[in-house]
Structure formats: structure tokens, C-alpha cells
Scaffold this active site. Structure first.
Site, PDB file in Angstrom:
ATOM      1  N   ASP A 277       0.869  -1.186   0.000  1.00 28.41           N
ATOM      2  CA  ASP A 277       0.000   0.000   0.000  1.00 28.41           C
ATOM      3  C   ASP A 277       0.904   1.233   0.000  1.00 28.41           C
ATOM      4  O   ASP A 277       1.568   1.527   0.989  1.00 28.41           O
ATOM      5  CB  ASP A 277      -0.893  -0.024   1.242  1.00 28.41           C
ATOM      6  CG  ASP A 277      -1.842   1.168   1.310  1.00 28.41           C
ATOM      7  OD1 ASP A 277      -1.804   2.014   0.391  1.00 28.41           O
ATOM      8  OD2 ASP A 277      -2.623   1.255   2.272  1.00 28.41           O
TER       9      ASP A 277
ATOM     10  N   ASP B 202      -2.701   2.550  -6.201  1.00 28.96           N
ATOM     11  CA  ASP B 202      -1.640   2.623  -5.190  1.00 28.96           C
ATOM     12  C   ASP B 202      -1.523   1.351  -4.352  1.00 28.96           C
ATOM     13  O   ASP B 202      -0.889   1.360  -3.299  1.00 28.96           O
ATOM     14  CB  ASP B 202      -1.872   3.829  -4.265  1.00 28.96           C
ATOM     15  CG  ASP B 202      -3.176   3.730  -3.486  1.00 28.96           C
ATOM     16  OD1 ASP B 202      -4.084   2.981  -3.905  1.00 28.96           O
ATOM     17  OD2 ASP B 202      -3.306   4.424  -2.457  1.00 28.96           O
ATOM     18  N   GLU B 203      -2.100   0.243  -4.836  1.00 27.43           N
ATOM     19  CA  GLU B 203      -2.046  -1.001  -4.073  1.00 27.43           C
ATOM     20  C   GLU B 203      -1.800  -2.187  -5.011  1.00 27.43           C
ATOM     21  O   GLU B 203      -2.263  -2.190  -6.151  1.00 27.43           O
ATOM     22  CB  GLU B 203      -3.363  -1.251  -3.327  1.00 27.43           C
ATOM     23  CG  GLU B 203      -3.707  -0.214  -2.270  1.00 27.43           C
ATOM     24  CD  GLU B 203      -5.067  -0.483  -1.650  1.00 27.43           C
ATOM     25  OE1 GLU B 203      -5.254  -0.176  -0.463  1.00 27.43           O
ATOM     26  OE2 GLU B 203      -5.965  -0.997  -2.374  1.00 27.43           O
TER      27      GLU B 203
END
Length: 422
Positions: free
Chosen positions: A18, A113-114
Site C-alpha cells: 500500500d 496505489d495497491e
């Protein structure tokens, strides 16, 4: 690769990465002056603009996602507003995925974003999963950006790895295993678990399941009864290492394009019409990229008083052309206004415009009527979008796209399917 599996797995071999304050960190990575300062990434930087991504420094001063910019400035007067740079975030996302794939072929991007890095098939290659996580962090800093930080969770399945990644921010590294899961869950509330919002928590509490530990030790049959679906069984598997239910990469079931309308835009019918046309062309681009046509279209407008206009229709012949979708929506809105003797649906009270397409058919399966052959139009769209992807979105445009002012490109945290070929 990235398949769900129904077998007991106790070893923590799944990593969930993350990226911390991703949009803001990308801005700080590219602009040295912004480093160490509280910044707020916004679509529009007017007083009524909305903060979509505060930096780590801004979060420490109380700035939160979703705040109006004037409210955020009152809390943090030194806050620096920065307009979004979608292409920058997409480029960094692609670089990150490239780094992750050095460590495993089993990489599943979950959002901008992960990502999940499944090392289950690499246990002989990697003796220590926390050591691998540290190597990934180092590779991000050296090969992608020295100002980018991430929190990594390690667990036997993707759900618990994601939960672990939330427990220590920023720049955290947490492992959840059979040895410590009860200790971890005992400190959390139901809504601390990814995927459990207030509505689901209320449903679980109505079934006398009041904590994550009670959720873990409830029987599968009881959970299915309380959740009123197979989701209850999924919760049992996630919390008891009984299988993997979150690693499959799903195809599109629906595509949506949504834009909030700024104060200046809502004063101009032309600007709002341009927004609607841009949304239609965005969905066209996605359908061309995925080689599908849609058989269902939905459009909606939300107003400041809480009211909402909605429309939906199904096509006998699948559609893909964005301008045709746009003309269809406009004509139906015009007929609605005439039938109900009401004012314009696109007016100064509009807060959001959105549309969606669904019920997809593969492009090669589309059949036209005896009197219609759109093969050349379909090839034109495919070629046009290929040129845009290679040389830039403004390298070649249709005459219909020249009407009105251009609309700012936006990106959401989940907008990554178009960046990857599953």
C-alpha cells in the site's frame, strides 16, 4: 497465476503493498520544493475544491481526504494546494508494478496505489518474507522514487495481508500469522476490517457478532445465515486460513465515468455538455481497449438539493461509439424536459454528472443488421485510440471533440484496469 484457491494455507507468503499518500508523494517526488511540506492534491484548487489526497505531513496536521479546501486551509494555513497530475500517477504505478514483478510473476494490481505480490510459489527462493518486503521497499526508493514510501502487510492470504498493511503507517511492515491473529483481531473493531462498512457491521451485530474475534470463531453456516449470502463463508475462509478468495482478477462487469462539476462549470451549459461528452468518449476508449461493446447505458445527474435525475436503456444492437452514446443521452434528456415541461436538466444546481455502461459483448461477436455495416467505423475507433495511446490523447481528435473547452483529466484510486492486460 493470481487464482483463488480453496485449501488451507498457514504460511505468510502473500504481500500487500500500500503506497503511502500516493498522489501527494508523486507530486513531492517530482517537485523538490514540496518535500516536507503539507500538501493537498485537488482536482480544482478553488476555495470549494475538494482534497482528494493529503500528504503525510498534511494528515499529521488534521487534513483529511474529502475536506473542502477552504476548511483544510483553516486547519492547516501552511497547506499547499496542488492540482492533480493523472499521467504522473499512472506512470509511477506502471514503474511500481515493474519493480514488483522482479520478485514474483504473481502480481495483482488492486488499485492505483495497491498491489498484491503472491510469493506462495516462491517459498524455496525466499527464506524470509519480511526480508523480501524490505528489499521491495529499497527497490522502490532506489529505482522508482526516493520520496515514495509504502506499508507492506504479510499474511497467508490477500485479505489478511491488506489488513496488516493498514496497521502501521507510514512505511510499515506487519506480519499476520496463525500465531498472532487473535492478538491482532482483539484490538480491532468490525469496521477496521477491509470491506466491512457500517451497514455490514450493523448486519453482523444484529446476528450477535460484535467483534472481529467473534467473526473469526463463528461457524460458516452461521455466517452465511447472518450475511444472507456466500460472503459469510468467505469471511470464515479469510480469517481461518481456509482458502484464498481475493486473488482472482475479474473482467469488467460495468464501466463508469463520473465527474464532479465545479462552480464555474455549472454556470455554463456548454461546459456541462462538454463534460458529458468527455465521459462518453472515456467509456468508448475503455471499451475499445477491452474489445467489447455494451448493451446497456445509464446516465445520471446529481443536484445540490439532493435530488437526482436518472435514465437507463438497453440496446438491441450493442454500441461502442462515444459520440453516439452522447447524442442518445442528450436526445433523451431533451425529450424528458419536453414531456415533463421542466427546465434544463443541466443547470446551475448540478453537482455531479455520471454515466455507466454494462452487459458487455466481445467485439468479434457483434452482428449488425442486413442494412447496416459499421465495420469501417469500428476500425476507425480502434485506429484512433491506438494513435492516442501511442502519441498522446491530443495527437489526433475528431471534429466533434472540438466543441467547448477541454475538461481536466481525472483519475481515481481504483482506475488501473486500463493500464494492464490481464
Amino acid at each position: 497465476m493470481n487464482d483463488n484457491r480453496l485449501r488451507t494455507h498457514l504460511e505468510p507468503t502473500v504481500l500487500f503493498v500500500d503506497m503511502n499518500s500516493f498522489f501527494a508523494s508523486c507530486e513531492q517526488q517530482d517537485n523538490y520544493w514540496l518535500r516536507g511540506r503539507p500538501i493537498a492534491v485537488c482536482v480544482y484548487t478553488g476555495a470549494r475544491g475538494c482534497v482528494i489526497a493529503p500528504s503525510i505531513e498534511a494528515k499529521l496536521r488534521g487534513v483529511k481526504t474529502g475536506m473542502r479546501l477552504d476548511e483544510a486551509m483553516s486547519i492547516c494555513p501552511e497547506l499547499v494546494p496542488v492540482e492533480t497530475s493523472p499521467d504522473r500517477y499512472r506512470a509511477y504505478h506502471v514503474k511500481l508494478i515493474s519493480v514488483f514483478k522482479r520478485f514474483s510473476d504473481d502480481v495483482l494490481p488492486k488499485s492505483i496505489d495497491e498491489a498484491v505480490i503472491d510469493l506462495t510459489r516462491y517459498q524455496l527462493a525466499y527464506k524470509s518474507m519480511p526480508e523480501v518486503a524490505q528489499r521491495i521497499k529499497h527497490a522502490i526508493r532506489t529505482d522508482v522514487g526516493d520520496y515514495l514510501r509504502c506499508s507492506i502487510g504479510i499474511a497467508p492470504n490477500a485479505f489478511l495481508a491488506k489488513l496488516a498493511s493498514t496497521l502501521q503507517k507510514p512505511d510499515g511492515l506487519v506480519t499476520i500469522s496463525p500465531a498472532n491473529i487473535d492478538e491482532v483481531l482483539g484490538k480491532l473493531a468490525l469496521t477496521d476490517l477491509p470491506g466491512i462498512g457500517h451497514a455490514m457491521a450493523t448486519r453482523l451485530q444484529a446476528g450477535t457478532i460484535n467483534s472481529p474475534l467473534e467473526l473469526r470463531y463463528a461457524s460458516p453456516d452461521r455466517l452465511k445465515l447472518v450475511c444472507k449470502s456466500i460472503i459469510g463463508w468467505h469471511w470464515h475462509l479469510r480469517l481461518n486460513f481456509g482458502g484464498e478468495v481475493d486473488l482472482a482478477a475479474h473482467a469488467y462487469k460495468q464501466m463508469q465515468a463520473i465527474r464532479s462539476v465545479s462552480t464555474g462549470q455549472r454556470q455554463s451549459l456548454e461546459q456541462m455538455t462538454t463534460i458529458l461528452r468527455t465521459l462518453c468518449l472515456t467509456l468508448e476508449r475503455r471499451m475499445v481497449h477491452q474489445k467489447v461493446f455494451c448493451r446497456r447505458l445509464q446516465g445520471w445527474v446529481r443536484y445540490s438539493n439532493g435530488k437526482r435525475y436518472e435514465d437507463g436503456l438497453t440496446f438491441s444492437i450493442p454500441m461502442q461509439d462515444g459520440i453516439e452514446l452522447f447524442d442518445l443521452l442528450c436526445s433523451r434528456m431533451q425529450r424528458y424536459q419536453e414531456a415533463h415541461q421542466c427546465g434544463p436538466l443541466l443547470n446551475a444546481d448540478v453537482r455531479q454528472i455520471g454515466m455507466g455502461v454494462s452487459d458487455f459483448m466481445p467485439a468479434e461477436s457483434v452482428q449488425y443488421t442486413l442494412f447496416e455495416d459499421n465495420t469501417r467505423k469500428d476500425k476507425f475507433r480502434e485506429t484512433l485510440n491506438a494513435i492516442k495511446e501511442r502519441f498522446g490523447k491530443n495527437s489526433l481528435i475528431r471534429a466533434t471533440e472540438l466543441r467547448g473547452e477541454s475538461v481536466k483529466d481525472l483519475i481515481g484510486f481504483g482506475s488501473i484496469k486500463d493500464l494492464h492486460e490481464w
